[in-house]
Design an enzyme around this catalytic site. Structure first.
Site, PDB file in Angstrom:
ATOM      1  N   ASP A 228      39.147-107.119 -48.375  1.00  0.00           N
ATOM      2  CA  ASP A 228      40.223-107.784 -47.655  1.00  0.00           C
ATOM      3  C   ASP A 228      41.301-106.736 -47.324  1.00  0.00           C
ATOM      4  O   ASP A 228      41.216-105.579 -47.724  1.00  0.00           O
ATOM      5  CB  ASP A 228      40.776-108.953 -48.504  1.00  0.00           C
ATOM      6  CG  ASP A 228      41.433-110.021 -47.644  1.00  0.00           C
ATOM      7  OD1 ASP A 228      41.427-111.200 -48.025  1.00  0.00           O
ATOM      8  OD2 ASP A 228      41.938-109.674 -46.554  1.00  0.00           O
TER       9      ASP A 228
ATOM     10  N   GLU B 145      48.420-118.392 -45.626  1.00  0.00           N
ATOM     11  CA  GLU B 145      48.283-117.670 -46.894  1.00  0.00           C
ATOM     12  C   GLU B 145      49.432-117.979 -47.849  1.00  0.00           C
ATOM     13  O   GLU B 145      49.875-119.128 -47.945  1.00  0.00           O
ATOM     14  CB  GLU B 145      48.137-116.166 -46.609  1.00  0.00           C
ATOM     15  CG  GLU B 145      46.902-115.850 -45.745  1.00  0.00           C
ATOM     16  CD  GLU B 145      46.592-114.373 -45.674  1.00  0.00           C
ATOM     17  OE1 GLU B 145      46.362-113.873 -44.574  1.00  0.00           O
ATOM     18  OE2 GLU B 145      46.538-113.708 -46.727  1.00  0.00           O
TER      19      GLU B 145
END
Ligand code: GLC
Length: 611
Positions: A297, A498
């Site tokens: 990521d 997020e």
């Protein structure tokens, strides 16, 4: 948090109908000989380059793609072309990077990655689908496959052949800001939909079809179990629970031929997943037999040890990561030039085996060969022209229809009559495309207002649906309710993505509760539409509403909501996750005990077509 999971009839059926046929030969083996032959010709610098994925905003000098033999470029949520956000802007942008890659000695094309997580959502005017939680409520893997087929065509229309989707997380605590990126809180809900998405993107296994887009199941493993819903946090549970709740969607996606998997920021019992060799190599590549490649990521390897980038590189590559997402430009620490130099040192020192490098690069080359990238990276202009087309939007509209969950419908308040005389619509969200799309829409965090071209707000859809004689009033603050025969109140969350969406409490915003109470005071039937990335604690709002519809984050096609509200389509949506009764319930160890609504809840009525 207790992670017990119950099966629901609908999801078992969906899963059964989606068992993926066994593969005759190992996945991605058709052109393995060519990949191996190319690997044998590569220098160490060229091999390391293939393992590097750089964010477009960090590539001030696009020719670095050629200079460092980069294997991939991505655009994170806010890394847009300087020229603008149209499909053509993006296509020109991507073609520039690709042209540099094709000028390298071996002409290895890049894979361009993008977060196409609910349509090709970075592109202005693209078709924006319901976020995953809404698709979860459809329990319809075939529809999800159709949606991702459309998304793949729109991605391919901008030269992007890699989507960082489907997110197959199984979010347990809805206080987590990424709850809406999960189809549901039960792997039996998530797995078949993740398979549908993978097949939609890739056309089953990878293929040289120029509309085949590499899918990326994410985030491996256990992101949805993060304690107290804290993003990038610690998932504390035994291995049996990790395997029962979080692993099944990956097993299903690997069997379906997913070509890439993204590692997760979270830790498992205190150890960062990006350094977890047992899970990344022994379980994912060994036990599940994953033959694609694992990508990190965004700057996630840096979290393994914030003081020692070189150690982060050594630990993550040896754990099994094959490609590293590096967003930092030269001049910033932990940038892609530094990464390549340090990895070369680690190899020279024998700390990262050459065999690990060769395995990583072979995995990446296998995928690129299977996708036909060596033969063709050209983009069919018809694909670019299809972005946001009526045909594509019709698929998104069907997704909206099937995603809606009617939680209450007292006295058959719904469906409303199209020839209703006076209809009051209240709540700013009724006329706010950004609110109905949510995060990951043109901008990473999303935003209020006309966020993308070609969409239809809920208010516009209502106006289109009713008869010419109907008087529709709209007041964001509920100031215009006089003589209403019914009131539609649209409330909910502001856009977020997020960790920005992490919450300690999940109460419906106070201003929304006030609005619903105001509407109730008129004595007219109140139909409440909730736009949210997750279940909220409803308090009096449910009692004060005659009808209550969970619309999640439906995306650009607001007409899908009007289709159900006015009876053209009967609702079929079922909750993909339990609906908590209170904030205290959220923190309880036994989430399944006494929710406000059980997983699978959802009302319907007889009139109107169904799917
Ligand atoms: C983000 C997300 C991940 C996304 C990546 C690239 O931080 O965690 O889901 O694909 O970075 O934008």
């Amino acid at each position: 948090m207790n992670c017990t999971v119950f099966k629901t009839a609908a999801t078992i059926t969906a899963l059964a109908s989606f068992t993926v046929a066994a593969h005759s030969a190992p996945l991605f083996s058709a052109r393995e000989a060519e990949a191996k032959a190319l690997l044998a010709r590569m220098t160490l610098d060229e091999k390391i380059g293939q393992m590097v994925q750089v964010d477009s905003s960090a590539l001030k000098d696009k020719s670095d793609v050629q200079k460092y033999f980069l294997g991939s470029v991505l655009s994170g949520g806010t890394s847009d072309p300087a020229s603008g956000n149209t499909a053509q802007d993006w296509l020109n942008f991507v073609n520039e990077f690709q042209s540099h890659a094709l000028q390298t000695r071996l002409k290895i094309p890049i894979l361009y990655g993008i977060d196409a997580v609910h349509g090709h959502n970075n592109v202005d005017g693209a078709t924006v689908f319901p976020h995953h939680i809404g698709l979860g409520a459809t329990h319809d893997p075939k529809l999800v496959e159709q949606a991702e087929r459309v998304t793949a065509q729109e991605c391919a229309g901008t030269g992007m052949r890699w989507a960082f989707a489907p997110c197959v997380t199984v979010p347990q605590d809805p206080r987590w800001g990424r709850t809406y990126e999960g189809y549901g809180d039960d792997p039996e809900v998530v797995s078949p939909l993740g398979v549908g998405a993978t097949i939609g993107f890739q056309r089953k296994e990878l293929s040289a079809d120029p509309t085949s887009v590499l899918a990326c199941a994410k985030h491996f493993l256990g992101d949805g179990g993060t304690s107290n819903g804290v993003d990038q946090g610690n998932t504390i549970c035994d291995e049996a629970t990790l395997r029962k709740v979080h692993l099944p969607p990956y097993r299903a996606a690997v069997e379906a031929g997913v070509g890439s998997i993204m590692a997760s920021y979270n830790s498992w019992n205190g150890e960062k997943l990006h350094g977890q060799k047992y899970l990344l190599t022994d379980v994912l590549k060994g036990e599940l037999g994953f033959r694609g490649f694992i990508v990190s990521d965004w700057a996630a390897i840096d979290q393994i040890n914030t003081n020692d980038f070189k150690f982060c590189i050594e630990r993550s590559i040896n754990a099994g990561l094959d490609m590293i997402m590096i967003p930092n430009p030269p001049g910033k620490p932990n940038n892609y030039v530094e990464f390549s130099a340090k990895l070369k040192e680690l190899i020279a020192a024998g700390k990262v085996p050459q065999s690990r490098i060769d395995d990583a690069v072979l995995r990446i080359l296998r995928v690129k060969y299977e996708m036909g990238l060596f033969e063709n990276t050209a983009v069919d202009p018809a694909l670019t022209a299809s972005i946001g087309s009526p045909e594509h939007r019709a698929v998104a509209r069907q997704c909206v229809r099937e995603s809606l969950v009617v939680l209450k419908n007292e006295g058959r308040a719904l469906p409303l009559a199209k020839n209703i005389k006076r209809l009051a619509v209240v709540g700013a969200a009724a006329d706010d495309l950004g609110a109905q799309c949510g995060g990951w829409t043109v901008d990473w965090q999303g935003k209020h207002g006309d966020v993308t071209r070609g969409g239809t707000t809920i208010l516009a859809a209502i106006r289109q649906a009713v008869s010419p004689e109907t008087q529709v009033t709209f007041s964001p603050d509920g100031s215009d309710l006089k003589n209403a025969d019914a009131v539609i109140v649209v409330v909910g969350e502001a856009p977020y993505a997020e960790g920005a969406g992490d919450r300690k409490q999940l109460d419906l915003p106070e201003k929304d509760a006030v609005l619903i109470a105001k509407a109730k005071a008129t004595g007219a039937p109140v139909v409440t539409i909730l736009l949210s990335g997750r279940p909220l604690i409803l308090g009096s709002a449910l009692d004060e509403s005659r009808a209550f519809v969970a619309a999640w984050l439906p995306g650009s096609e607001g007409q899908g909501l009007a289709d159900v509200l006015f009876g053209d389509f009967k609702p079929t949506g079922k909750l993909p996750r339990l609906w908590p009764a209170s904030n205290a319930h959220l923190r309880s160890d036994d989430r399944e005990a006494k929710p406000l609504f059980k997983r699978g809840s959802g009302l319907t009525w007889e009139s109107g077509i169904s799917k």
